[in-house]
Design a protein around this motif. Structure first.
Motif, PDB file in Angstrom:
ATOM      1  N   UNK A 135      35.502  58.999  42.641  1.00  0.00           N
ATOM      2  CA  UNK A 135      34.661  58.977  41.449  1.00  0.00           C
ATOM      3  C   UNK A 135      35.210  59.851  40.334  1.00  0.00           C
ATOM      4  N   UNK A 136      36.151  60.695  40.673  1.00  0.00           N
ATOM      5  CA  UNK A 136      36.756  61.537  39.642  1.00  0.00           C
ATOM      6  C   UNK A 136      37.495  60.654  38.645  1.00  0.00           C
ATOM      7  N   UNK A 137      37.218  60.834  37.382  1.00  0.00           N
ATOM      8  CA  UNK A 137      37.889  60.026  36.365  1.00  0.00           C
ATOM      9  C   UNK A 137      39.221  60.666  36.005  1.00  0.00           C
ATOM     10  N   UNK A 138      40.117  59.834  35.497  1.00  0.00           N
ATOM     11  CA  UNK A 138      41.394  60.348  35.011  1.00  0.00           C
ATOM     12  C   UNK A 138      41.145  61.198  33.770  1.00  0.00           C
ATOM     13  N   UNK A 139      42.110  62.026  33.421  1.00  0.00           N
ATOM     14  CA  UNK A 139      42.004  62.787  32.183  1.00  0.00           C
ATOM     15  C   UNK A 139      41.777  61.829  31.020  1.00  0.00           C
ATOM     16  N   UNK A 140      40.838  62.138  30.138  1.00  0.00           N
ATOM     17  CA  UNK A 140      40.666  61.269  28.975  1.00  0.00           C
ATOM     18  C   UNK A 140      41.923  61.301  28.108  1.00  0.00           C
TER      19      UNK A 140
ATOM     20  N   UNK B 153      46.337  50.350  32.923  1.00  0.00           N
ATOM     21  CA  UNK B 153      45.578  49.442  32.073  1.00  0.00           C
ATOM     22  C   UNK B 153      44.890  50.090  30.900  1.00  0.00           C
ATOM     23  N   UNK B 154      44.976  51.418  30.784  1.00  0.00           N
ATOM     24  CA  UNK B 154      44.306  52.108  29.679  1.00  0.00           C
ATOM     25  C   UNK B 154      45.236  53.067  28.957  1.00  0.00           C
ATOM     26  N   UNK B 155      46.522  52.823  29.060  1.00  0.00           N
ATOM     27  CA  UNK B 155      47.496  53.649  28.358  1.00  0.00           C
ATOM     28  C   UNK B 155      48.186  54.680  29.223  1.00  0.00           C
ATOM     29  N   UNK B 156      47.650  54.953  30.406  1.00  0.00           N
ATOM     30  CA  UNK B 156      48.273  55.909  31.306  1.00  0.00           C
ATOM     31  C   UNK B 156      48.987  55.206  32.448  1.00  0.00           C
ATOM     32  N   UNK B 157      49.376  55.998  33.438  1.00  0.00           N
ATOM     33  CA  UNK B 157      50.111  55.455  34.577  1.00  0.00           C
ATOM     34  C   UNK B 157      49.578  56.055  35.878  1.00  0.00           C
ATOM     35  N   UNK B 158      49.596  55.236  36.924  1.00  0.00           N
ATOM     36  CA  UNK B 158      49.415  55.740  38.273  1.00  0.00           C
ATOM     37  C   UNK B 158      50.738  56.319  38.760  1.00  0.00           C
ATOM     38  N   UNK B 159      50.663  57.160  39.771  1.00  0.00           N
ATOM     39  CA  UNK B 159      51.886  57.748  40.322  1.00  0.00           C
ATOM     40  C   UNK B 159      52.545  56.859  41.369  1.00  0.00           C
TER      41      UNK B 159
ATOM     42  N   UNK C  66      43.053  57.011  48.127  1.00  0.00           N
ATOM     43  CA  UNK C  66      42.956  57.174  46.686  1.00  0.00           C
ATOM     44  C   UNK C  66      44.317  56.842  46.102  1.00  0.00           C
ATOM     45  N   UNK C  67      44.355  56.148  44.956  1.00  0.00           N
ATOM     46  CA  UNK C  67      45.635  55.892  44.293  1.00  0.00           C
ATOM     47  C   UNK C  67      45.915  57.065  43.364  1.00  0.00           C
ATOM     48  N   UNK C  68      46.934  57.868  43.665  1.00  0.00           N
ATOM     49  CA  UNK C  68      47.099  59.128  42.926  1.00  0.00           C
ATOM     50  C   UNK C  68      47.577  58.918  41.496  1.00  0.00           C
ATOM     51  N   UNK C  69      47.075  59.749  40.627  1.00  0.00           N
ATOM     52  CA  UNK C  69      47.586  59.854  39.259  1.00  0.00           C
ATOM     53  C   UNK C  69      47.225  61.226  38.721  1.00  0.00           C
ATOM     54  N   UNK C  70      48.177  61.851  38.108  1.00  0.00           N
ATOM     55  CA  UNK C  70      47.981  63.195  37.569  1.00  0.00           C
ATOM     56  C   UNK C  70      48.905  63.337  36.368  1.00  0.00           C
ATOM     57  N   UNK C  71      48.320  63.460  35.203  1.00  0.00           N
ATOM     58  CA  UNK C  71      49.122  63.533  33.981  1.00  0.00           C
ATOM     59  C   UNK C  71      49.641  64.931  33.693  1.00  0.00           C
ATOM     60  N   UNK C  72      49.208  65.940  34.437  1.00  0.00           N
ATOM     61  CA  UNK C  72      49.609  67.309  34.121  1.00  0.00           C
ATOM     62  C   UNK C  72      50.911  67.683  34.820  1.00  0.00           C
ATOM     63  N   UNK C  73      51.706  68.489  34.126  1.00  0.00           N
ATOM     64  CA  UNK C  73      52.935  69.015  34.713  1.00  0.00           C
ATOM     65  C   UNK C  73      52.607  70.011  35.810  1.00  0.00           C
TER      66      UNK C  73
ATOM     67  N   UNK D 190      50.842  56.908  26.474  1.00  0.00           N
ATOM     68  CA  UNK D 190      50.909  57.865  27.584  1.00  0.00           C
ATOM     69  C   UNK D 190      50.822  59.302  27.099  1.00  0.00           C
ATOM     70  N   UNK D 191      51.247  59.540  25.865  1.00  0.00           N
ATOM     71  CA  UNK D 191      51.207  60.896  25.319  1.00  0.00           C
ATOM     72  C   UNK D 191      49.842  61.249  24.736  1.00  0.00           C
ATOM     73  N   UNK D 192      48.914  60.290  24.725  1.00  0.00           N
ATOM     74  CA  UNK D 192      47.586  60.602  24.220  1.00  0.00           C
ATOM     75  C   UNK D 192      46.896  61.696  25.012  1.00  0.00           C
ATOM     76  N   UNK D 193      47.226  61.820  26.280  1.00  0.00           N
ATOM     77  CA  UNK D 193      46.636  62.877  27.106  1.00  0.00           C
ATOM     78  C   UNK D 193      47.011  64.261  26.593  1.00  0.00           C
ATOM     79  N   UNK D 194      48.174  64.372  25.964  1.00  0.00           N
ATOM     80  CA  UNK D 194      48.613  65.664  25.431  1.00  0.00           C
ATOM     81  C   UNK D 194      47.595  66.196  24.430  1.00  0.00           C
ATOM     82  N   UNK D 195      47.030  65.308  23.642  1.00  0.00           N
ATOM     83  CA  UNK D 195      46.059  65.726  22.641  1.00  0.00           C
ATOM     84  C   UNK D 195      44.876  66.422  23.297  1.00  0.00           C
ATOM     85  N   UNK D 196      44.494  65.952  24.487  1.00  0.00           N
ATOM     86  CA  UNK D 196      43.365  66.532  25.213  1.00  0.00           C
ATOM     87  C   UNK D 196      43.740  67.881  25.814  1.00  0.00           C
ATOM     88  N   UNK D 197      44.987  68.011  26.276  1.00  0.00           N
ATOM     89  CA  UNK D 197      45.413  69.214  26.988  1.00  0.00           C
ATOM     90  C   UNK D 197      45.880  70.340  26.070  1.00  0.00           C
TER      91      UNK D 197
END
Length: 681
Positions: free
Chosen positions: A158-163, A505-511, A521-528, A561-568
């Protein structure tokens, strides 16, 4: 039964002769757990992990502990470096359940793989009590245990990906610099307190930010921020290079410093750290002319070739922290040892120079070099280092994990290719090429990538997003240095696979790819983390590829894919360093340079070198001969589009400086090219 004897992982092979009846991760383990109706005990670690070795010695080599494990569980040993996807999903569970994580990671799971109890290192007696408690709960409270596992999996899913957000703006990146400044240690460099990890990706961003702003007509506030960024990067790079985290004798960096002063490291040396640091030290020299940056870059490159190359031409994953069962024993020195090796003339001088004051355990010290020896002591310094290296070579060496990981070899390829070109070291470029050949010929399986190999034999584990992104990054850098189209084409295929197989499907990527093994769970983590996140690695490579081809599809994917940077950027800039660096390149263009001229022609070489020396963020290079397809002709199937229609000028090699495939008038001299690049194109 020895089920690990044929593994390609040195970590698994270390456990092959344990009395524990280990399984590798796979269907056989799950089927056995179902057949016996017992839980899985999943132990995750890696070869260079000190506490993994401690738990192995205390528990997995102990007959009584092994008997408990074998009687009540199906035991699965996982190398996190081979299966980062398995590590990621169980680490997420461990952190959610315990508030912390680390390795070794110990997970108790249902036969379906659902975790219901997790932890990290357990001393033997505590571990034995835990085994008894978990097996008792499974026997007497199974429904509650199964429900616990289901609830954990449900909560994690249920945890959502980073906006995400829009592509970062210049103001976003400026705020990120301020965020980094808030945790910057102005005295000792780095960010935050102990332990301190090398912030390679954040440093690359700071150097790019400084290069983009300094020397241009920006407002005063932006220029001041750029100067602060450059200072933070330089102070940290110098502090690390002079501290104990850097091997002052043999080169190369340890994993992290246990203190805030970079004095005492956790001694394992990882390929990924050294590849990232090699590149950023070379870029520091390129941006500032730092003599220390040059020395450390070349020493680290030489260490990679001497210590980490495999016979097949790739690069091994890691060196252990321990030798003879003692952490740091290979690297630490006493005053008496220096006097014995160096004698009464050089010994006291070296003791003072290297800060041998008992900084480590049992009166030993990790060598530091807080100040360079005087100009008249260069010969003496070389003599002392040589003597100490010779003495150290007689010690028992730390073990080496010699598996080849595609992602980390991609990082090494980029670093060695660029360092070799910048410092005119063709042997480094050739080492990068040899690693690329190995990965291309051994790890590529059709349109897919295999993550690991060892001793010239490919493993069976599928590549994850970071493998595709980091390898594409390395191959595009190698193409920019050599002009060999083979590497451009392989990067193209890898990035096409990223877009087709990893998109969320929303601009990001799964791992993991869309047809990878299904975990809970299908892993995805946008953070370094210790390396660029798969998403940011892919974004950087997609951006470079788009600059070389004009592909709107790849450019749009990179920006999304770089849109997450704006959030972080505002609160978590330290965990978005590579994304910030790629975003800076995107905002700067990146600048595209096409060099057209006969290979080996001194004028071609001079133009190429001038372009390589530019610190402009993310600058991409296309190199081609005038009679090659693409140089002076329409682009076809076998060429790099940036070269299309660009030929010699008056019969002379020429450089075209472009942005978004719109080019200025070509130039034919290094000075003119420098002026074009200094003007920012």
């Amino acid at each position: 039964m020895n089920r690990l004897k044929d593994a390609t992982s040195p970590y698994l092979l270390q456990h092959a002769d344990n009395p524990v009846e280990w399984f590798e991760w796979g269907e056989a383990a799950f089927a056995e757990a179902v057949r016996r109706n017992v839980p899985l005990l999943i132990s995750v670690g890696y070869s260079a992990c000190h506490w993994c070795h401690v738990m192995a010695h205390e528990s997995f080599e102990d007959q009584a502990t092994a008997a408990l494990m074998n009687e009540h569980f199906v035991n699965v040993k996982v190398d996190r470096e081979e299966r980062p996807d398995v590590d990621a999903v169980y680490m997420a569970a461990t952190q959610a359940m315990t508030g912390q994580g680390g390795w070794p990671m110990t997970v108790f799971a249902t036969p379906e793989g659902h975790p219901f109890y997790t932890g990290t290192y357990f001393p033997r007696q505590q571990f034995q009590r835990l085994l008894a408690g978990v097996s008792g709960a499974w026997a007497e409270e199974r429904e509650a245990v199964l429900e616990q596992g289901s609830k954990i999996v449900e909560a994690l899913n249920e945890r959502s990906a980073l906006p995400s957000g829009p592509l970062p703006t210049p103001d976003t990146l400026t705020r990120a610099v301020h965020t980094l400044a808030n945790s910057f240690d102005p005295v000792r460099g780095g960010f935050g307190g102990a332990p301190k990890f090398p912030p390679s990706m954040a440093l690359e961003f700071l150097l790019r930010y400084g290069a983009a702003a300094l020397g241009t007509t920006q407002d005063e506030e932006r220029r001041a921020t750029a100067e602060a960024a450059t200072v933070m990067a330089g102070r940290t790079l110098e502090a690390m290079a002079r501290g104990g985290i850097y091997d002052q004798l043999g080169g190369g960096f340890a994993r992290y410093s246990v203190d805030a002063e970079w004095v005492v490291p956790h001694f394992e040396k990882m390929l990924y750290d050294n590849a990232l640091l090699l590149r950023v030290y070379a870029h520091w020299w390129r941006s500032t002319g730092s003599a220390l940056g040059r020395r450390v870059a070349l020493e680290t490159a030489d260490w990679l070739l001497a210590e980490m190359r495999t016979p097949e031409g790739g690069f091994a994953s890691a060196l252990d922290a321990d030798s003879e069962g003692v952490e740091g024993k290979f690297y630490a020195w006493t005053r008496e040892e220096l006097l014995e090796v160096l004698g009464e003339e050089d010994g006291p001088w070296a003791i003072e120079l290297f800060e041998v004051t008992g900084t480590f355990e049992h009166g030993t010290s990790v060598l530091q070099l807080l100040a360079d020896p005087g100009p008249g002591d260069a010969e003496r310094f070389a003599r002392v280092r040589s003597a100490l290296l010779s003495a150290r070579a007689r010690r028992v060496r730390p073990g080496r994990d010699d598996k080849v990981v595609a992602a980390w070899n991609g990082l090494a390829i980029a670093a060695l290719a660029e360092t070799g070109a910048l410092f005119e070291r063709p042997d480094l470029v050739e080492a990068a090429r040899a690693a690329a050949v190995l990965v291309d010929e051994l790890h590529v399986d059709g349109d897919r990538l295999l993550r690991t190999s060892r001793d010239g034999r490919a493993g069976t584990n599928a590549g994850v997003l970071e493998d595709y992104g980091d390898l594409a990054e390395g191959l595009l850098a190698l193409y920019g240095v050599t002009g060999e189209v083979r590497w451009f084409r392989r990067a193209e295929a890898l990035l096409d696979a990223v877009l087709e197989r990893f998109s969320d499907g929303s601009g990001g990527f799964y791992d993991t790819a869309d047809d990878a093994e299904r975990l809970f769970q299908r892993p995805r983590d946008a953070t370094d983390n210790a390396t660029p996140s798969g998403q940011f690695a892919a974004a950087g490579a997609l951006l470079s590829y788009a600059a070389l081809t004009g592909s709107a599809r790849h450019r749009e994917a990179a920006e999304a894919a770089l849109g997450t940077v704006t959030v972080l950027a505002d609160k978590h800039a330290r965990f978005a360093g590579w994304g910030l660096a790629a975003a800076q390149a995107a905002l700067s263009g990146p600048i595209e340079v096409a060099i057209v001229g006969p290979a080996g022609d001194p004028a071609t070489v001079a133009l190429h070198r001038e372009a390589l020396l530019s610190p402009l963020p993310g600058l991409v290079l296309a190199l081609g001969e005038p009679d090659s397809a693409g140089a002076g002709s329409d682009a076809g199937a076998g060429e790099v589009p940036l070269l299309a229609g660009r030929g010699l000028v008056g019969g002379e090699p020429a450089a075209y400086v472009c942005r978004g495939f719109t080019c200025r008038m070509p130039v034919t001299t290094p000075a003119a090219l420098r002026a074009e690049l200094t003007g920012g194109a």
